[in-house]
Enzyme design. Sequence first.
Site, PDB file in Angstrom:
ATOM      1  N   ALA A  76      47.686  33.338  36.194  1.00  0.00           N
ATOM      2  CA  ALA A  76      47.407  33.979  37.494  1.00  0.00           C
ATOM      3  C   ALA A  76      46.856  35.367  37.238  1.00  0.00           C
ATOM      4  O   ALA A  76      47.401  36.100  36.411  1.00  0.00           O
ATOM      5  CB  ALA A  76      48.682  34.078  38.322  1.00  0.00           C
ATOM      6  N   HIS A  77      45.753  35.693  37.875  1.00  0.00           N
ATOM      7  CA  HIS A  77      45.233  37.060  37.729  1.00  0.00           C
ATOM      8  C   HIS A  77      44.470  37.559  38.936  1.00  0.00           C
ATOM      9  O   HIS A  77      44.000  38.689  38.936  1.00  0.00           O
ATOM     10  CB  HIS A  77      44.345  37.165  36.483  1.00  0.00           C
ATOM     11  CG  HIS A  77      43.063  36.393  36.603  1.00  0.00           C
ATOM     12  ND1 HIS A  77      42.955  35.072  36.286  1.00  0.00           N
ATOM     13  CD2 HIS A  77      41.839  36.766  37.039  1.00  0.00           C
ATOM     14  CE1 HIS A  77      41.716  34.659  36.497  1.00  0.00           C
ATOM     15  NE2 HIS A  77      41.020  35.662  36.960  1.00  0.00           N
ATOM     16  N   ARG A  78      44.291  36.717  39.968  1.00  0.00           N
ATOM     17  CA  ARG A  78      43.538  37.173  41.150  1.00  0.00           C
ATOM     18  C   ARG A  78      44.252  38.355  41.787  1.00  0.00           C
ATOM     19  O   ARG A  78      45.499  38.358  41.889  1.00  0.00           O
ATOM     20  CB  ARG A  78      43.460  36.076  42.208  1.00  0.00           C
ATOM     21  CG  ARG A  78      42.716  34.872  41.793  1.00  0.00           C
ATOM     22  CD  ARG A  78      41.226  35.055  41.861  1.00  0.00           C
ATOM     23  NE  ARG A  78      40.641  34.217  40.860  1.00  0.00           N
ATOM     24  CZ  ARG A  78      39.501  34.453  40.232  1.00  0.00           C
ATOM     25  NH1 ARG A  78      38.801  35.526  40.498  1.00  0.00           N
ATOM     26  NH2 ARG A  78      39.049  33.623  39.338  1.00  0.00           N
ATOM     27  N   ASP A 134      45.165  30.309  39.264  1.00  0.00           N
ATOM     28  CA  ASP A 134      44.210  30.787  40.269  1.00  0.00           C
ATOM     29  C   ASP A 134      42.858  31.060  39.613  1.00  0.00           C
ATOM     30  O   ASP A 134      41.980  31.684  40.207  1.00  0.00           O
ATOM     31  CB  ASP A 134      44.756  32.027  41.001  1.00  0.00           C
ATOM     32  CG  ASP A 134      45.047  33.200  40.072  1.00  0.00           C
ATOM     33  OD1 ASP A 134      44.627  33.163  38.894  1.00  0.00           O
ATOM     34  OD2 ASP A 134      45.697  34.157  40.538  1.00  0.00           O
TER      35      ASP A 134
END
Length: 356
Positions: free
Chosen positions: A203-205, A276
């Site tokens: 996840a990095h959004r 994501d």
Amino acid sequence: MRFVSIVGARPQFMKAAVLSRALRQRHEELLVHTGQHYDDLMSDVFFRELEMPAPDVNLGIGSASHAVQTARALEGLEAVLREQRPDAVIVFGDTNSTLAGALAAAKLGLPVAHVEAGLRSYERDLPEEINRVLTDHVSTYLFTPTATAVDCLRKEGIEKGVFHVGDVMYDSLLFSLRRVAEVEASVLAQYGIAAGAYFLATAHRASNTDDAQALGALLAAFGGLDAPVVFPTHPRTQAAIDSAGLAVAPNVSLLPPVGYFEMLALERNARAVLTDSGGVQREAYFLAVPCVTLRTETEWPETLVGGWNVLTGTNVAGIVDAAQRPRPQTAPLPAFGDGRASSKIVEILERDPPNR
Ligand code: UD1
Ligand code: UDP
């Protein structure tokens, strides 16, 4: 012909590597790294693993706000492009480095070739959406990975210069499979996990990391899964977990970012992937691994067909149910080309040379 290719962030290195290999067989390429990503595990590792030529120029722009990061890249790239005056400038994907490269080139009257054109989420809150719309609208060549991307461009009145070539990420995956097979057993042993008996998460959004409630919900969902969760963590995500003091359940292992072959090995053997990431969604689909997308929309709707990918946003129960769903019965469709996107791009640039 002479090209300048511009990279800056993790998902651009494997795309540039596969295109460079095809391009450099017959043409000159100058590779410019903006320096948007700079940690060894976010940048150098990909150059080593994929045996990429070292960047000819690294602008060292580093981390900053969107405006500052884009402006630094724009200024540095303009100077390089003004000096080099290549036949075309190649940009990849939808990062701030992509937009800066496209804008700097277009303002100098240099043809822009956009690899991964036409992707849309129709969510203007996403910085990537702004980057890709603007990049597409100043591009001379729009190389699309999917048929949906061609339709999206048509809806915006862009038909000229659109070439449907397939997804260079698929080319890259095919190129890498032999190396993945070589490392896979030791990767699983290193983390003490067995094929098909763990989940892989990324996840990095901004929408998932900059909001402690959203990130907390993702971690709660991972903690509610009935198997170990291996979570190679983007530096912004690790920083957000630390600063919010979020709890991490015992079945969840936070790791530093991993290299590309290791990541593909972890994807290929996972029971399901939760992510994501645009790249990871497609890789899961290429590898026929069920995916849970931790967003409410995707630029890659082909992956939803047959139930291989499911959109959950940050709904905890929805994520747990989707991750533990039965494996889809029908095989993924060949919606991302034939693994020859990069050589098609080179053939098109030769057949239809930029006229300036
Ligand atoms: C960027 C892209 C995103 C892409 C992602 C791939 C934009 C607007 N976003 O997001 O589209 O999916 O890369 O990973 O271009 N950091 C480090 N070390 C690094 C790089 C970043 O510690 O080598 C940290 C810094 O605290 C930085 C933060 O990560 O502020 C965010 O980095 P940035 O490049 O601004 O955005 P990404 O979230 O990586
Ligand atoms: N990736 C990797 N190591 C990691 C996380 C991702 O090698 O720890 C690879 C992943 O396999 C894919 C690419 O990086 O090839 C995707 O990049 P990312 O998720 O950062 O960006 P996005 O695709 O969302 O723009």
